[in-house]
Structures are given as C-alpha cells and as structure tokens.
Design a protein around this motif. Structure first.
Motif, PDB file in Angstrom:
ATOM      1  N   GLY A  58       0.775  -1.221   0.000  1.00  0.00           N
ATOM      2  CA  GLY A  58       0.000   0.000   0.000  1.00  0.00           C
ATOM      3  C   GLY A  58       0.814   1.282   0.000  1.00  0.00           C
ATOM      4  N   PHE A  59       2.096   1.139   0.211  1.00  0.00           N
ATOM      5  CA  PHE A  59       2.959   2.310   0.386  1.00  0.00           C
ATOM      6  C   PHE A  59       2.813   3.359  -0.714  1.00  0.00           C
ATOM      7  N   TYR A  60       2.801   2.886  -1.980  1.00  0.00           N
ATOM      8  CA  TYR A  60       2.870   3.823  -3.106  1.00  0.00           C
ATOM      9  C   TYR A  60       1.567   4.566  -3.399  1.00  0.00           C
ATOM     10  N   SER A  61       0.527   4.287  -2.607  1.00  0.00           N
ATOM     11  CA  SER A  61      -0.653   5.139  -2.739  1.00  0.00           C
ATOM     12  C   SER A  61      -0.536   6.326  -1.786  1.00  0.00           C
ATOM     13  N   TYR A  62       0.512   6.318  -0.934  1.00  0.00           N
ATOM     14  CA  TYR A  62       0.736   7.437  -0.029  1.00  0.00           C
ATOM     15  C   TYR A  62       1.955   8.269  -0.392  1.00  0.00           C
ATOM     16  N   PHE A  63       3.008   7.610  -0.884  1.00  0.00           N
ATOM     17  CA  PHE A  63       4.242   8.332  -1.235  1.00  0.00           C
ATOM     18  C   PHE A  63       4.749   7.851  -2.592  1.00  0.00           C
ATOM     19  N   ARG A  64       5.457   8.754  -3.289  1.00  0.00           N
ATOM     20  CA  ARG A  64       5.954   8.409  -4.613  1.00  0.00           C
ATOM     21  C   ARG A  64       7.187   7.506  -4.559  1.00  0.00           C
ATOM     22  N   SER A  65       7.940   7.605  -3.465  1.00  0.00           N
ATOM     23  CA  SER A  65       9.161   6.798  -3.330  1.00  0.00           C
ATOM     24  C   SER A  65       9.630   6.828  -1.886  1.00  0.00           C
ATOM     25  N   LYS A  66      10.635   6.050  -1.587  1.00  0.00           N
ATOM     26  CA  LYS A  66      11.209   6.029  -0.248  1.00  0.00           C
ATOM     27  C   LYS A  66      11.825   7.389   0.082  1.00  0.00           C
ATOM     28  N   SER A  67      12.471   8.017  -0.903  1.00  0.00           N
ATOM     29  CA  SER A  67      13.070   9.342  -0.707  1.00  0.00           C
ATOM     30  C   SER A  67      12.007  10.383  -0.386  1.00  0.00           C
ATOM     31  N   ASP A  68      10.868  10.249  -1.040  1.00  0.00           N
ATOM     32  CA  ASP A  68       9.755  11.157  -0.810  1.00  0.00           C
ATOM     33  C   ASP A  68       9.300  11.065   0.651  1.00  0.00           C
ATOM     34  N   LEU A  69       9.220   9.844   1.154  1.00  0.00           N
ATOM     35  CA  LEU A  69       8.867   9.636   2.560  1.00  0.00           C
ATOM     36  C   LEU A  69       9.903  10.256   3.480  1.00  0.00           C
ATOM     37  N   TYR A  70      11.176  10.085   3.126  1.00  0.00           N
ATOM     38  CA  TYR A  70      12.279  10.635   3.931  1.00  0.00           C
ATOM     39  C   TYR A  70      12.118  12.150   4.076  1.00  0.00           C
ATOM     40  N   ALA A  71      11.822  12.809   2.947  1.00  0.00           N
ATOM     41  CA  ALA A  71      11.612  14.260   2.972  1.00  0.00           C
ATOM     42  C   ALA A  71      10.425  14.614   3.865  1.00  0.00           C
ATOM     43  N   ALA A  72       9.350  13.827   3.765  1.00  0.00           N
ATOM     44  CA  ALA A  72       8.161  14.083   4.582  1.00  0.00           C
ATOM     45  C   ALA A  72       8.493  13.949   6.066  1.00  0.00           C
ATOM     46  N   VAL A  73       9.270  12.948   6.425  1.00  0.00           N
ATOM     47  CA  VAL A  73       9.654  12.723   7.819  1.00  0.00           C
ATOM     48  C   VAL A  73      10.449  13.914   8.343  1.00  0.00           C
ATOM     49  N   LEU A  74      11.463  14.341   7.590  1.00  0.00           N
ATOM     50  CA  LEU A  74      12.305  15.450   8.049  1.00  0.00           C
ATOM     51  C   LEU A  74      11.489  16.738   8.156  1.00  0.00           C
ATOM     52  N   GLY A  75      10.542  16.919   7.239  1.00  0.00           N
ATOM     53  CA  GLY A  75       9.681  18.093   7.314  1.00  0.00           C
ATOM     54  C   GLY A  75       8.851  18.103   8.572  1.00  0.00           C
ATOM     55  N   CYS A  76       8.307  16.945   8.926  1.00  0.00           N
ATOM     56  CA  CYS A  76       7.424  16.852  10.093  1.00  0.00           C
ATOM     57  C   CYS A  76       8.132  17.059  11.413  1.00  0.00           C
ATOM     58  N   PHE A  77       9.423  16.756  11.457  1.00  0.00           N
ATOM     59  CA  PHE A  77      10.163  16.968  12.697  1.00  0.00           C
ATOM     60  C   PHE A  77      10.014  18.420  13.134  1.00  0.00           C
ATOM     61  N   PHE A  78       9.970  19.290  12.146  1.00  0.00           N
ATOM     62  CA  PHE A  78       9.908  20.699  12.489  1.00  0.00           C
ATOM     63  C   PHE A  78       8.486  21.235  12.563  1.00  0.00           C
ATOM     64  N   THR A  79       7.646  20.848  11.586  1.00  0.00           N
ATOM     65  CA  THR A  79       6.338  21.493  11.482  1.00  0.00           C
ATOM     66  C   THR A  79       5.311  20.963  12.478  1.00  0.00           C
ATOM     67  N   ASP A  80       5.398  19.695  12.784  1.00  0.00           N
ATOM     68  CA  ASP A  80       4.379  19.118  13.660  1.00  0.00           C
ATOM     69  C   ASP A  80       4.825  19.161  15.117  1.00  0.00           C
ATOM     70  N   PRO A  81       4.191  20.011  15.929  1.00  0.00           N
ATOM     71  CA  PRO A  81       4.609  20.162  17.324  1.00  0.00           C
ATOM     72  C   PRO A  81       4.511  18.863  18.119  1.00  0.00           C
ATOM     73  N   GLU A  82       3.607  18.004  17.714  1.00  0.00           N
ATOM     74  CA  GLU A  82       3.466  16.710  18.390  1.00  0.00           C
ATOM     75  C   GLU A  82       4.749  15.893  18.377  1.00  0.00           C
ATOM     76  N   TRP A  83       5.529  16.096  17.328  1.00  0.00           N
ATOM     77  CA  TRP A  83       6.702  15.243  17.122  1.00  0.00           C
ATOM     78  C   TRP A  83       8.009  15.844  17.625  1.00  0.00           C
ATOM     79  N   LYS A  84       7.872  16.999  18.233  1.00  0.00           N
ATOM     80  CA  LYS A  84       9.080  17.558  18.831  1.00  0.00           C
ATOM     81  C   LYS A  84       9.281  16.898  20.196  1.00  0.00           C
ATOM     82  N   SER A  85       9.346  15.585  20.176  1.00  0.00           N
ATOM     83  CA  SER A  85       9.256  14.870  21.446  1.00  0.00           C
ATOM     84  C   SER A  85      10.532  14.922  22.258  1.00  0.00           C
TER      85      SER A  85
END
Lengths: 217, 217
Positions: free
Chosen positions: B46-73
């Motif tokens: 199911g992965f590819y219905s959410y992200f275009r590639s593994k690199s795309d997911l990597y970018a999303a993860v790094l982005g969320c570290f900063f933007t999503d306050p929940e994840w500033k754990s």
DNA sequence: TGTACATCAGTGAACGCGCGTTCACTGATGTAC
DNA sequence: TGTACATCAGTGAACGCGCGTTCACTGATGTAC
C-alpha cells in the motif's frame, strides 16, 4: 614464495584505504564490496582472502584511523605539531577549517561517521572512544591545570565535532561557514587561547577564560 | 465515500511516524519499506498510494520533525516552556538529558541523523537547516543582547548537538554521562545561565559569562 | 431494518536488481636446475 | 641464460537473499433504496 614479501600487506592497506575514503563519503551501508575493491584496483572476488566479512573490514578501518599516523589526515595541510605546547589552538583551527569541512574523503571519522557508529556494535564504539579520548587528551595538555581542565577539554572536543557535523548538514554554505567561525571563536575562548589578546604582544598568553562562577568566587 | 473522511490523512501520519522512529534508530538505508509499513500496521504494497518513493517519505519525515509540534518529542518529559524567558537553560538541560540520550527512537533528528543528511540531497539539508535555525533562535532569545549573542547561541547549539552525537558513539556509558555533564555545564556557562550562582538567591540571574577578551576590554 | 451496490484502501505475488558471499579456476610470480 | 614447475594472488560466474517498486485483485466501507 611466488609473490614478493610485503605484497599482501600492501594490498590489504590499499583495500582499507579505499574503504576508509568510501565509508567517509557514503557511510557503511551504502558502500558495496565491489566499489571498495575497485577503489583498490581489484575485483570483488579477492576480498575474502583479506577479510572475513564486510563488518570485519569496517572494524579494521576504524582501528586504522587511530593507529596509523599516515591516516590522521585531518591534521594534514595545517601542520599541527603534536609536541608543541600550543597544540590546542592549532587542533581547534585545523578541525574547524574549511579544508576539513570540504575534504570529506579524508575527514576525521568522528565527523563523517558518528551516527553510523552509534548504530554499530561494541568494536566500532570502542574504536571511536579511543579516538575521542586521544583528542580530549591532546586538548587537555594545552590547558592551564585546574579542576575544570578535563571538563573544558571534553567540551571543546564536542564543540569542534558538533560544529563540523552540523555544518555539513546545512544547505546554505554561508551559514555553514558562519557556524564554523562561531565554534572556532568560542572554542578558542574556552581554552584560553583567545587570539585578540595574543596578537597584541605577538605571543600567545596561555590563560584560561574566566567564566561566571569563577569570577564570583 | 467508502471510508470516513480523515481516514487517509490519519494512516499517512501513522506511516510517517513509524518511519521517523525507524530512521532514528537505524538510519535511512537500513530501514526497509516493509518494516516501515509493518510499524504502521499495514503491508508493504500500500505504500505507493501514499508516497511516490522512499526518498519522498524521507523528505516528509524530516519536514514533520519541524512542522508538527506533536513530534518535537525531545522536549517532552522535561516540560520546556517555549514562552518562558528562561527557555535557554531548559533547552540545554533537556537536550543533554539522560532521557534524550536513551530515547533514540524519539530523538532530535540532528542527533540521530546528521551524517545521513550530510550525504543526502538539498531537500533534506534545507529541512535540517530549518531545525537548526529554530534551535539557535530559541537559545538566542534567552541571551542578554550583545554583539556576541548570535555567535554564542550557535556555539551552544553545536555543543549540545555535538555532545549528544559523540556520547552515543562511546562504548563506556560512564564516559558518555561524563561528557553530557561537561557539555551541560559549559553550555550553561556560555549562556550566562550558570546554576551555582543562581541557586544562592533562588532566582536565575541572567548575565552572560565574562570571557577572556571581554574581561580585558 | 435489511439488502445490493459502487468505491477505493489495502493485499500479496511478482518483477528486476544489486548485494554479500562462495568457489573452481586462471595466470603471474620467484625458484630450481 | 632459458625452461619447467609449484605456489597462490586474483578472477569472475554463480548462489540465495532482500530490496524498492508494480499491479491485478480482494474485501471493508458508507450509501441508496
């Protein structure tokens, strides 16, 4: 003896050196044995007559960073004299230099590979601990004796390593340069090797910095 | 609408969160999509219905570290109040805390992934730069205004990150603890948040440390 | 309430690929005579 | 000097494996009536 004595040790060294450069550039996982052997001018098949496994090679590489003086190349080009009493500021400047920043291939492993090692086994961590202790020890010998000497040396080491590690993660080259400069300045102050004062009489006065709680005492 | 609104965003978040934890623990290369999807309670297809590639997911993860306050754990559990004027010393203590050292899964990405990002492309570095600038900015606001404020804030950040990165590479847990302690002590001094003085009158006096060349001026 | 249906989130087999590792073999080397 | 030989450093095909990625399909869901 079909091959001259010293042939195999020389080839083994070439393999380790190729691996060192490639690991510095790309980390442990992303580098293949084929790339490493090609970098040593060989084909992949011969690898297992030199090392038992890829992990075995990794351990050998990390070991050599410390034991083989030839490979301490992050000090090269800046002419650090390890016997000098002013080795502290020299190490700080060399470590945070533009050259060290750019030359990833010949970088100090603590800058290029720390997170790889953090995920590795005991042998890799033991090798890194040796390198770190050596760095702290060199810095500590250049500090005026005091109860805070060891703490200060450890912090200067962490500041140098941290500054370089972070600088290499930044997209903006200007910001990376600014960070290297800031860390150099503060590291020299922490060591009491501040340049502004020293340049006035042409000789470095070795005095440790007065920090807040000391001034109060 | 066969599935409730918000279903897909929620699943996407679960995938990113699973990836964040696994990347923090094992880096980018060593983690497979199968592991990531299993961590989110799904199968790999199911992965590819959410992200275009593994690199795309990597970018999303790094982005969320900063933007999503929940994840500033990495700030969690230490109750850092970002609106407080004394946020500086709180950030330093939290960053170099035993909890942050041990909780690799929920670690600050600058401690867990800096060398992975240094080897990555522009988008990963831009994300890291944002995180670093935010950290420096938070520290800077807690410092007494002066021409050295920015340099000091950058150095404190580098010292915190470097101390943690190095601590995690050491085999000897005692040495790692010692290093964290040393970096905490020196970082607080650099910020003028030295505790020994503050505890005397029960309130933190915010004064910056007097370093060598300042004392001389 | 219950049944038929359209939607689409998620499944899992399959793909080509490069990896670490193995091994039978090749061929370059120094030695013996 | 030249030839035959034993040694073993290095070669490259082959192995099983897990990877990222694709895709035809399954089956859980809310809706219509």
């Amino acid at each position: 003896m079909p091959y001259p004595a010293g042939h195999r040790p020389a080839v083994k060294k070439r393999i380790i050196d190729s691996a060192r450069r490639l690991f510095n550039l790309n980390g442990f996982e992303s580098v293949s044995l084929q790339q490493i052997m090609a970098g040593a001018g060989l084909t992949h098949g011969g690898f297992y007559s030199y090392f038992r496994s890829k992990s075995d090679l990794y351990a050998a590489v990390l070991g050599c960073f410390f034991t083989d003086p030839e490979w301490k190349s992050c000090w090269e080009g800046v002419h650090v004299d390890l016997t000098s009493t002013d080795v502290g500021p020299q190490v700080v400047r060399a470590y945070l230099s533009r050259q060290h920043f750019e030359d990833v291939e010949n970088s100090c492993p603590m800058v290029a590979l720390p997170t790889d090692v953090a995920r590795s086994g005991k042998s890799a961590k033991v090798a890194f601990e040796t390198v770190f202790k050596a760095m702290v020890s060199v810095l500590e010998r250049s500090l005026i004796p005091s109860g805070r000497r060891h703490v200060t040396a450890e912090s200067i080491a962490a500041l140098c390593i941290g500054g370089m590690v972070v600088a290499r993660t930044l997209d903006d080259r200007g910001l990376a340069d600014e960070l290297r400069g800031a860390c150099t300045e503060v590291a020299l102050e922490l060591g009491g090797w501040d340049k502004k004062r020293a340049s006035k009489n042409g000789k470095l006065k070795r005095r440790r910095p007065r920090l807040r709680h000391e001034a109060a005492a």
